[in-house]
Motif scaffolding. Structure first.
Motif, mmCIF file in Angstrom:
data_model
loop_
_atom_site.group_PDB
_atom_site.id
_atom_site.type_symbol
_atom_site.label_atom_id
_atom_site.label_comp_id
_atom_site.label_asym_id
_atom_site.label_seq_id
_atom_site.Cartn_x
_atom_site.Cartn_y
_atom_site.Cartn_z
ATOM 1 N N HIS A 99 -43.658 33.902 82.428
ATOM 2 C CA HIS A 99 -44.002 34.315 83.695
ATOM 3 C C HIS A 99 -42.576 34.117 84.342
ATOM 4 C CE1 HIS A 99 -46.933 30.937 81.617
ATOM 5 N NE2 HIS A 99 -47.435 32.178 81.551
ATOM 6 N N MET A 100 -42.079 34.760 83.975
ATOM 7 C CA MET A 100 -41.225 35.772 85.270
ATOM 8 C C MET A 100 -40.893 36.213 86.418
ATOM 9 S SD MET A 100 -37.190 35.432 83.002
ATOM 10 C CE MET A 100 -36.888 34.720 81.599
ATOM 11 N N ALA A 101 -41.037 36.083 88.124
ATOM 12 C CA ALA A 101 -41.211 36.263 88.840
ATOM 13 C C ALA A 101 -40.742 36.467 89.694
ATOM 14 C CB ALA A 101 -43.223 36.162 89.584
ATOM 15 N N SER A 102 -40.870 37.636 90.752
ATOM 16 C CA SER A 102 -40.158 37.589 92.567
ATOM 17 C C SER A 102 -40.988 38.603 93.174
ATOM 18 C CB SER A 102 -38.572 37.564 91.729
ATOM 19 O OG SER A 102 -37.287 38.046 92.464
ATOM 20 N N VAL A 103 -40.675 38.051 94.172
ATOM 21 C CA VAL A 103 -41.277 38.978 94.871
ATOM 22 C C VAL A 103 -40.402 39.558 96.280
ATOM 23 C CG1 VAL A 103 -42.639 39.186 97.569
ATOM 24 C CG2 VAL A 103 -43.199 37.051 96.277
ATOM 25 N N VAL A 113 -51.718 36.112 79.523
ATOM 26 C CA VAL A 113 -53.072 36.194 79.183
ATOM 27 C C VAL A 113 -53.113 38.059 78.636
ATOM 28 C CG1 VAL A 113 -55.255 36.375 79.834
ATOM 29 C CG2 VAL A 113 -54.171 34.262 80.044
ATOM 30 N N VAL A 114 -53.574 38.594 77.593
ATOM 31 C CA VAL A 114 -53.643 39.636 77.516
ATOM 32 C C VAL A 114 -54.232 40.551 77.914
ATOM 33 C CG1 VAL A 114 -53.760 41.334 75.543
ATOM 34 C CG2 VAL A 114 -52.571 39.116 75.139
ATOM 35 N N GLY A 115 -53.776 41.435 78.671
ATOM 36 C CA GLY A 115 -54.708 42.027 79.531
ATOM 37 C C GLY A 115 -54.938 41.758 81.235
ATOM 38 N N ALA A 116 -54.532 40.592 81.045
ATOM 39 C CA ALA A 116 -55.193 40.108 82.982
ATOM 40 C C ALA A 116 -54.649 40.299 84.199
ATOM 41 C CB ALA A 116 -55.359 38.824 82.131
ATOM 42 N N HIS A 117 -53.361 40.966 83.739
ATOM 43 C CA HIS A 117 -52.331 41.886 84.497
ATOM 44 C C HIS A 117 -53.073 43.704 85.171
ATOM 45 C CE1 HIS A 117 -50.773 43.495 81.113
ATOM 46 N NE2 HIS A 117 -49.948 43.757 82.177
ATOM 47 N N MET A 118 -53.838 43.312 84.274
ATOM 48 C CA MET A 118 -53.860 44.792 84.618
ATOM 49 C C MET A 118 -54.966 44.744 86.264
ATOM 50 S SD MET A 118 -54.667 46.234 80.959
ATOM 51 C CE MET A 118 -54.130 47.983 81.686
ATOM 52 N N THR A 137 -47.891 50.545 91.801
ATOM 53 C CA THR A 137 -47.262 49.941 90.742
ATOM 54 C C THR A 137 -47.574 50.091 89.748
ATOM 55 O OG1 THR A 137 -48.795 48.794 92.245
ATOM 56 C CG2 THR A 137 -48.878 47.951 89.968
ATOM 57 N N ILE A 138 -45.755 50.108 89.062
ATOM 58 C CA ILE A 138 -45.883 49.945 88.145
ATOM 59 C C ILE A 138 -46.322 49.195 86.821
ATOM 60 C CG2 ILE A 138 -44.109 50.852 86.517
ATOM 61 C CD1 ILE A 138 -42.401 52.286 88.166
ATOM 62 N N CYS A 139 -47.500 49.441 86.144
ATOM 63 C CA CYS A 139 -48.545 48.202 85.356
ATOM 64 C C CYS A 139 -47.630 48.493 83.696
ATOM 65 C CB CYS A 139 -50.042 48.258 85.519
ATOM 66 S SG CYS A 139 -50.709 47.080 84.866
ATOM 67 N N MET A 140 -47.159 47.333 83.222
ATOM 68 C CA MET A 140 -46.749 48.373 81.557
ATOM 69 C C MET A 140 -47.171 46.712 80.781
ATOM 70 S SD MET A 140 -42.880 47.431 82.276
ATOM 71 C CE MET A 140 -42.086 48.332 80.103
ATOM 72 N N PHE A 141 -48.114 47.307 79.239
ATOM 73 C CA PHE A 141 -49.344 46.742 78.449
ATOM 74 C C PHE A 141 -48.925 47.125 77.011
ATOM 75 C CE2 PHE A 141 -52.092 49.704 78.678
ATOM 76 C CZ PHE A 141 -52.159 50.979 79.480
ATOM 77 N N GLY A 142 -49.375 45.962 76.247
ATOM 78 C CA GLY A 142 -49.449 46.843 74.845
ATOM 79 C C GLY A 142 -50.265 47.375 75.183
ATOM 80 N N ASP A 143 -50.447 48.497 73.768
ATOM 81 C CA ASP A 143 -51.873 49.237 73.065
ATOM 82 C C ASP A 143 -52.242 47.501 72.491
ATOM 83 O OD1 ASP A 143 -48.967 47.827 71.035
ATOM 84 O OD2 ASP A 143 -50.982 47.299 69.806
ATOM 85 N N GLY A 144 -52.415 46.439 72.129
ATOM 86 C CA GLY A 144 -53.399 45.637 71.954
ATOM 87 C C GLY A 144 -54.262 45.417 73.404
ATOM 88 N N ALA A 145 -53.497 44.760 74.353
ATOM 89 C CA ALA A 145 -54.078 45.352 75.458
ATOM 90 C C ALA A 145 -55.222 46.233 76.075
ATOM 91 C CB ALA A 145 -52.601 44.655 76.964
ATOM 92 N N THR A 146 -55.193 47.224 75.029
ATOM 93 C CA THR A 146 -56.346 48.508 75.243
ATOM 94 C C THR A 146 -57.533 48.352 74.723
ATOM 95 O OG1 THR A 146 -55.639 50.041 73.527
ATOM 96 C CG2 THR A 146 -54.646 50.154 75.767
ATOM 97 N N ASN A 147 -57.563 47.157 74.244
ATOM 98 C CA ASN A 147 -58.581 47.092 73.483
ATOM 99 C C ASN A 147 -59.785 45.513 73.739
ATOM 100 O OD1 ASN A 147 -58.331 48.792 71.583
ATOM 101 N ND2 ASN A 147 -57.323 47.166 69.927
ATOM 102 N N ILE A 148 -58.860 45.000 75.671
ATOM 103 C CA ILE A 148 -59.420 44.295 76.138
ATOM 104 C C ILE A 148 -60.209 44.307 77.123
ATOM 105 C CG2 ILE A 148 -58.566 42.036 77.638
ATOM 106 C CD1 ILE A 148 -57.913 40.957 75.642
ATOM 107 N N GLY A 149 -61.261 43.715 77.398
ATOM 108 C CA GLY A 149 -62.398 44.334 78.605
ATOM 109 C C GLY A 149 -61.188 44.072 80.046
ATOM 110 N N TYR A 150 -60.888 43.924 80.544
ATOM 111 C CA TYR A 150 -59.119 43.830 81.449
ATOM 112 C C TYR A 150 -59.091 45.411 81.805
ATOM 113 C CZ TYR A 150 -59.062 39.055 81.880
ATOM 114 O OH TYR A 150 -58.905 37.544 82.492
ATOM 115 N N PHE A 151 -58.739 46.081 80.338
ATOM 116 C CA PHE A 151 -57.909 46.836 80.721
ATOM 117 C C PHE A 151 -59.381 48.061 81.079
ATOM 118 C CE2 PHE A 151 -58.549 51.214 78.143
ATOM 119 C CZ PHE A 151 -56.488 51.504 78.205
ATOM 120 N N HIS A 152 -60.114 48.246 80.797
ATOM 121 C CA HIS A 152 -61.141 49.217 81.321
ATOM 122 C C HIS A 152 -61.799 48.677 82.889
ATOM 123 C CE1 HIS A 152 -60.790 50.659 77.026
ATOM 124 N NE2 HIS A 152 -60.676 49.002 76.500
#
Ligand code: TPP
Ligand code: MG
Length: 319
Positions: A99-103, A113-118, A137-152
């Motif tokens: 959970h690194m973040a910086s405004v 949570v896989v895909g939840a940031h999409m 917005t550049i959004c990076m995610f893994g191959d696994g995340a593309t099987n998740i509802g959030y992705f779609h």
């Protein structure tokens, strides 16, 4: 790209590698708690992507976020302190590895949570579109995340609303211990974007300049009003999924094969062959990186833990 910029990219990639190698040791010594997902092997992806962005462009990723944090300009001290749960960390020691973040750095996390940031990425882009910020917005995610509802949900809406998002799938061949072909009906992941009528392609993610070039073109396309773009980047993680991975799902030979294509090694050879830098200059940079990482660890180890009352701070924004 001039020499200074090339050396800067090289420095960033080596810095990510060394910070994480040392983080793995600190984890084994029990100094880092929770999960630790290393980015080693994938450094060219975020380094190339982020080097192509403009300051107003936002970045958001999943839990494999230490390298991304360094690329957006968060210091190795703040990254290391966050890993050690210290108050001087980029998330004040309350976020940890995932959970690194910086405004200030326009870096919107670090999400476990896989895909939840999409959907959050789609929301950031909607805000920028509404405010006419000329930002992507550049959004990076893994191959696994593309099987998740959030992705779609997120990818679909991004097209419906023509949102300025660069969707970047880091296809590192596995989601935890599961190979892409065992979890995804569509093996060529970029084709999933066809289902939402989003232009897409797939590129080699081990060559930092290749990633940078592709990102520059796609960011321009989006900034010019082209709508979302889906970029699949083929890469590989050299370490386990996280620190506790027994790695029974892949053979040592496979890792070795990908290591011959090490993104740092490729870039180093390129810089030397093209006479951009002499090997000694690159060795010097590596020595500088090692000194920086030593300082970062010293800083982190000597920093205080957050006080108990910090639990109640930064929960809501104060206006
Ligand atoms: C919704 C959800 N389901 C399951 C998990 C457990 N989990 C953590 S990482 C991961 C694999 C994701 O793989 P991928 O998206 O390819 O990313 P990579 O780890 O390869 O970078 C899973 C299943 C989770 N964190 N969130
Ligand atoms: Mg993966």
């Amino acid at each position: 790209m001039d020499k200074k910029d090339c050396l800067d990219l090289y420095y960033q990639m080596v810095l990510i590698r060394r910070v994480e190698e040392r983080a793995a040791e600190l984890y084994q010594q029990g100094k880092i708690g929770g999960f630790l997902h290393l980015y080693i092997g994938q450094e060219a992806v975020s380094t190339g992507l982020i080097s192509a962005k403009q300051p107003q462009d936002r970045v958001i990723t999943a839990y494999r976020d230490h390298g991304v944090a360094i690329n957006v300009g968060i210091s190795s001290k703040e990254v290391m302190a966050e890993l050690l749960g210290k108050a001087t960390g980029v998330s004040k020691g309350k976020g940890g590895s995932m959970h690194m973040a910086s405004v200030e750095a326009n870096f919107w996390g670090g999400h476990a949570v896989v895909g939840a940031h999409m959907p959050i990425a789609a929301g950031l882009a909607l805000g920028d579109q509404y405010q006419k910020n000329n930002a992507v917005t550049i959004c990076m995610f893994g191959d696994g995340a593309t099987n998740i509802g959030y992705f779609h949900e997120a990818v679909n809406l991004s097209k419906v609303w023509n949102l300025p998002v660069l969707w970047v799938c880091e296809n590192n061949q596995y989601g935890m211990g599961t190979a892409v072909e065992r979890a995804s009906a569509v093996k060529e992941i970029r084709r999933k974007a066809d289902g939402y009528d989003i232009p897409n392609d797939s590129i080699d993610g081990m060559d930092v300049l290749n990633v940078r070039r592709a990102a520059e073109e796609r960011l321009k396309f989006i900034r010019d009003g082209g709508g979302p773009y889906f970029l699949e980047v083929i890469t590989y993680r050299y370490r386990g999924h996280s620190m506790g991975d027994p790695e029974r799902y892949r053979q040592a030979e496979e890792i070795k094969k990908w290591q011959e294509n090490d993104p740092i090694g490729i870039f180093r050879r390129r810089l030397v062959e093209d006479a951009v830098a002499k090997p000694e200059e690159l060795d010097d940079l590596e020595t500088q990186v090692e000194a920086e990482v030593r300082e970062a660890i010293e800083f982190a180890e000597n920093s205080p833990e957050p006080p108990p009352e910090a639990l109640f701070e930064n929960v809501y924004v104060e206006n």
